[in-house]
Design an enzyme around this catalytic site. Structure first.
Site, PDB file in Angstrom:
ATOM      1  CG  ASP A 104      -1.862  -1.240   1.128  1.00  0.00           C
ATOM      2  OD1 ASP A 104      -2.574  -1.366   0.118  1.00  0.00           O
ATOM      3  OD2 ASP A 104      -1.817  -2.082   2.042  1.00  0.00           O
ATOM      4  CE  LYS A 114       2.690  -7.027   1.935  1.00  0.00           C
ATOM      5  NZ  LYS A 114       1.704  -6.847   0.848  1.00  0.00           N
ATOM      6  N   GLY A 115      -1.559  -4.626   3.895  1.00  0.00           N
ATOM      7  CA  GLY A 115      -2.763  -5.092   4.582  1.00  0.00           C
ATOM      8  C   GLY A 115      -4.045  -4.465   4.094  1.00  0.00           C
ATOM      9  N   GLY A 116      -3.930  -3.636   3.019  1.00  0.00           N
ATOM     10  CA  GLY A 116      -5.142  -3.080   2.436  1.00  0.00           C
ATOM     11  C   GLY A 116      -6.112  -4.165   1.994  1.00  0.00           C
ATOM     12  N   GLY A 117      -5.582  -5.327   1.676  1.00  0.00           N
ATOM     13  CA  GLY A 117      -6.411  -6.456   1.279  1.00  0.00           C
ATOM     14  C   GLY A 117      -6.651  -7.441   2.416  1.00  0.00           C
ATOM     15  CD  GLU A 123      -0.293  -9.462   2.096  1.00  0.00           C
ATOM     16  OE1 GLU A 123      -0.969  -9.380   1.059  1.00  0.00           O
ATOM     17  OE2 GLU A 123      -0.089  -8.492   2.838  1.00  0.00           O
TER      18      GLU A 123
HETATM   19  C1  5RP Z   1      -2.966  -7.109   0.826  1.00  0.00           C
HETATM   20  C2  5RP Z   1      -1.800  -6.226   0.593  1.00  0.00           C
HETATM   21  C3  5RP Z   1      -1.570  -5.764  -0.803  1.00  0.00           C
HETATM   22  O1  5RP Z   1      -0.274  -6.044  -1.160  1.00  0.00           O
HETATM   23  C4  5RP Z   1      -1.791  -4.275  -0.860  1.00  0.00           C
HETATM   24  O2  5RP Z   1      -3.058  -3.979  -0.329  1.00  0.00           O
HETATM   25  C5  5RP Z   1      -1.675  -3.750  -2.280  1.00  0.00           C
HETATM   26  O3  5RP Z   1      -2.739  -4.229  -3.033  1.00  0.00           O
HETATM   27  P1  5RP Z   1      -3.007  -3.787  -4.524  1.00  0.00           P
HETATM   28  O4  5RP Z   1      -1.993  -4.456  -5.362  1.00  0.00           O
HETATM   29  O5  5RP Z   1      -4.408  -4.257  -4.812  1.00  0.00           O
HETATM   30  O6  5RP Z   1      -2.915  -2.285  -4.571  1.00  0.00           O
HETATM   31  O7  5RP Z   1      -1.052  -5.889   1.467  1.00  0.00           O
HETATM   32  O8  5RP Z   1      -3.135  -7.393   2.180  1.00  0.00           O
END
Ligand code: 5RP
Length: 243
Positions: A104, A114-117, A123
């Site tokens: 992120d 990280k962790g937006g998903g 991870e």
């Molecule tokens: C998921 C993450 C992703 O790596 C992060 O959110 C980036 O995602 P994207 O490629 O969709 O922008 O940490 O937990």
């Protein structure tokens, strides 16, 4: 930014369609560049998110055979299996040649948020097993000081109020991540707090500190598991940054 992966508080900042599609093109470009780090017949680690989805698709289309992929989420496992990429159980594996994942935010040291998903815990586990972390991002993720993106933290549900108070004492506003009017539940059965208002000037110290709070499963600062290489997609091509 891909809106599916953003905390709901950011969803108002929708980009025009043209901007979204050019960002998608950058993600596809950087995902393709990451194929150069996949040694044929090796064990690799695969992250989560829209950029990694492009990488999974590119890997499936490439002629590069992998022995297996350690996956950081149910979503990535399902996508790889659907495309015929063998997914390995990480408890059977000692090490991975490379871990490929998005972020992120990434700063000038290779430290990341990280962790937006919501996949940050797995991870970090997969990253810890890999010899090399290759971070694949478009240029919007490269920052000087991290913190504009709300910091994701996976927490045990009963600790939520106490951890919100702890963040408040640090000057951060922690918000429980919701999906369809319910707290989002991670692949590990836990909740996510998104912390606004922090400036991550000392990511390693802050990662160590927050990780010790009771009830914190994983903080989304990746300083101890930083990137070794960042492939940064720009309109002028993919840059390779080494740390
Ligand atoms: C998921 C993450 C992703 O790596 C992060 O959110 C980036 O995602 P994207 O490629 O969709 O922008 O940490 O937990």
């Amino acid at each position: 930014r891909d809106m599916d992966n953003q905390p709901s508080s950011l969803k108002m900042e929708l980009s025009p369609m043209s901007q979204l599609s050019s960002q998608d093109a950058l993600k596809a470009q950087v995902a393709h560049a990451a194929l150069a780090y996949v040694q044929p017949h090796s064990l690799i680690g695969v992250g989560t998110g829209s950029t990694v989805n492009c990488f999974i698709d590119a890997l499936a289309q490439s002629a590069i055979p992998v022995q297996g992929a350690g996956s950081s989420s149910i979503a990535s496992t399902q996508r790889m299996q659907a495309l015929g990429i063998p997914v390995v159980d990480l408890t059977d594996v000692q090490s991975l040649s490379v871990y490929i994942d998005g972020a992120d935010e990434i700063d000038g040291h290779g430290y990341m948020v990280k962790g937006g998903g919501a996949a940050l815990t797995r991870e970090k586990i997969v990253a810890a097993q890999a010899k090399q972390f290759v971070c694949i991002v478009d240029q919007s993720k490269r920052v000087d000081v991290m913190g504009a993106f709300p910091l994701p933290v996976e927490v045990i549900p009963m600790a939520v109020p106490q951890i919100i108070r702890e963040f408040s004492a640090l000057g951060g506003q922690a918000v429980l991540r919701m999906r369809e009017a319910q707290p989002l539940v991670t692949d590990n059965g836990q909740y996510i707090l998104d912390v606004h208002g922090l400036k991550l000037t000392e990511p390693m110290a802050l990662e160590a500190r927050i990780s010790q709070w009771p009830g914190v499963v994983t903080v989304g600062i990746f300083a101890f598991q930083k990137a070794d290489i960042c492939l940064l997609a720009t309109p002028d091509g993919v840059q390779t940054l080494r740390y």
